[in-house]
Scaffold this motif. Sequence first.
Motif, PDB file in Angstrom:
ATOM      1  N   ALA A  27       0.830  -1.208   0.000  1.00 59.11           N
ATOM      2  CA  ALA A  27       0.000   0.000   0.000  1.00 59.11           C
ATOM      3  C   ALA A  27       0.864   1.257   0.000  1.00 59.11           C
ATOM      4  CB  ALA A  27      -0.931  -0.011   1.211  1.00 59.11           C
ATOM      5  N   ALA A  28       1.960   1.235   0.768  1.00 62.73           N
ATOM      6  CA  ALA A  28       2.863   2.398   0.796  1.00 62.73           C
ATOM      7  C   ALA A  28       3.535   2.603  -0.562  1.00 62.73           C
ATOM      8  CB  ALA A  28       3.915   2.211   1.888  1.00 62.73           C
ATOM      9  N   ARG A  29       3.931   1.515  -1.203  1.00 60.63           N
ATOM     10  CA  ARG A  29       4.549   1.636  -2.522  1.00 60.63           C
ATOM     11  C   ARG A  29       3.567   2.183  -3.545  1.00 60.63           C
ATOM     12  NH1 ARG A  29       6.592  -3.452  -6.058  1.00 60.63           N
ATOM     13  NH2 ARG A  29       4.314  -3.604  -6.268  1.00 60.63           N
ATOM     14  N   LEU A  31       1.154   4.211  -2.883  1.00 58.57           N
ATOM     15  CA  LEU A  31       1.039   5.637  -2.579  1.00 58.57           C
ATOM     16  C   LEU A  31       2.239   6.405  -3.130  1.00 58.57           C
ATOM     17  CD1 LEU A  31      -0.584   7.826  -1.113  1.00 58.57           C
ATOM     18  CD2 LEU A  31       0.720   7.307   0.949  1.00 58.57           C
ATOM     19  N   ARG A  34       1.685   6.918  -6.828  1.00 56.86           N
ATOM     20  CA  ARG A  34       0.656   7.915  -7.121  1.00 56.86           C
ATOM     21  C   ARG A  34       1.148   9.328  -6.858  1.00 56.86           C
ATOM     22  NH1 ARG A  34      -4.584   6.130  -7.829  1.00 56.86           N
ATOM     23  NH2 ARG A  34      -4.873   8.328  -8.408  1.00 56.86           N
ATOM     24  N   LEU A  35       2.062   9.478  -5.912  1.00 50.28           N
ATOM     25  CA  LEU A  35       2.595  10.798  -5.576  1.00 50.28           C
ATOM     26  C   LEU A  35       3.834  11.155  -6.390  1.00 50.28           C
ATOM     27  CD1 LEU A  35       2.217  10.753  -1.686  1.00 50.28           C
ATOM     28  CD2 LEU A  35       0.715  11.843  -3.359  1.00 50.28           C
ATOM     29  N   THR A 330       6.727   8.019   6.557  1.00 51.06           N
ATOM     30  CA  THR A 330       6.176   6.721   6.164  1.00 51.06           C
ATOM     31  C   THR A 330       6.478   5.644   7.194  1.00 51.06           C
ATOM     32  OG1 THR A 330       6.639   7.384   3.882  1.00 51.06           O
ATOM     33  CG2 THR A 330       5.986   5.103   4.251  1.00 51.06           C
TER      34      THR A 330
END
Length: 381
Positions: A27-29, A31, A34-35, A330
Amino acid sequence: MIPGDALLDAFINANILFVVAYALWYAARFLFHRLGLRHSYATQLHLLNSVFVAIVLSPFLIVAFAALQASGYAKSVNVNLSDMVVAYYLNGGFSMQATEFEKLVNLRDTFLNNVVNAAGWVAWTVIAAFFAGLIIGTGRLVFSMFCLGRIVSASYAWRRFGRIRLRLSDRTLVPFSTRGLRNYYVVIPSHMLGQPKELSVSLAHEFQHLRQGDIEWEIVLEALKPFFFLNPAYHAWKRQVEHLRELSCDAEVLTRGRIDVRAYCETLLAVCQQTLRRDRMFVVAVPKVTLVTADRSTLRDGRMTFLERRITSLLDMRHLRHPRLLYMATLLPLIGAIMLTAIAIQRPGDWSQDRLMLSTVVNLERLDEINRLSTFGRVRN
């Protein structure tokens, strides 16, 4: 001596934590992508390593939390997942027979007892699968270390810098680095002495791996692989670490500005051609960190290979602003979620009021079933 059920319980918790941690990391990757932060390879690698350390240290947190509850400081804090599910059920959260729900809640305890006592075919299957994976993984690791030792011992000493030993090999076609108990070894193919650009790229790449501590992480991950042989999340985790450490190493080497991007990419392509013809001993030799590897599976499937991804990232490389701020922003939520999960998945301790209530409901349900069967028998007579 630590009881067998406690060891098995800790092992199950570790496997669960790896699954949860990999899901959070994924999920962090997502994000990051996307950023527009997909090029923050060094930050992502540090995050993976830090989360791994958090998983290793989670038992100490659990002991500390239990000590706080025993001393009365955190007695009212209950984040146990099993207790929360029981409370939700008693409050009418979902409809289910109490006896069936109790079996579901006690499923983990039943599984632990069956495995520890080797009771039932399911327990024997789990035990056999675990020991088969452990024996196969350990045998593979020992054989791989033997092959790696033969490659290093068959190479020739070239130069030395402190604890770093540079060696030349006539058999190895791909530069790699590894370590012993004290010294580090960087093995370079002998033919690269006549190719200065490839030699400089290979040395810069392997030295960067030494700076990042990638060899130590590779040793730890390979050593734990036989124990988590049946956990796909662990294999996916290790694969992510391998990819990120290469991408991070590429970016760090080029950031120093001593090597041209074109020369770096040409070296990767040239060495990759050599890996397609490498010998079997080099393939299985671990733990080591190589300059490049050929991903044959993606070549067959028609998907983008990891080498293509590396070259694309080099050509589209961007410098990240405030990497430490991104890392901490993060890391803290990830560590918090993992630590909370580590506490929540523990086996419940003493009987709580909700569990006593559930036991009462189960007993009433069983009495009602006994009375119903008794009445049915009297009617038939």
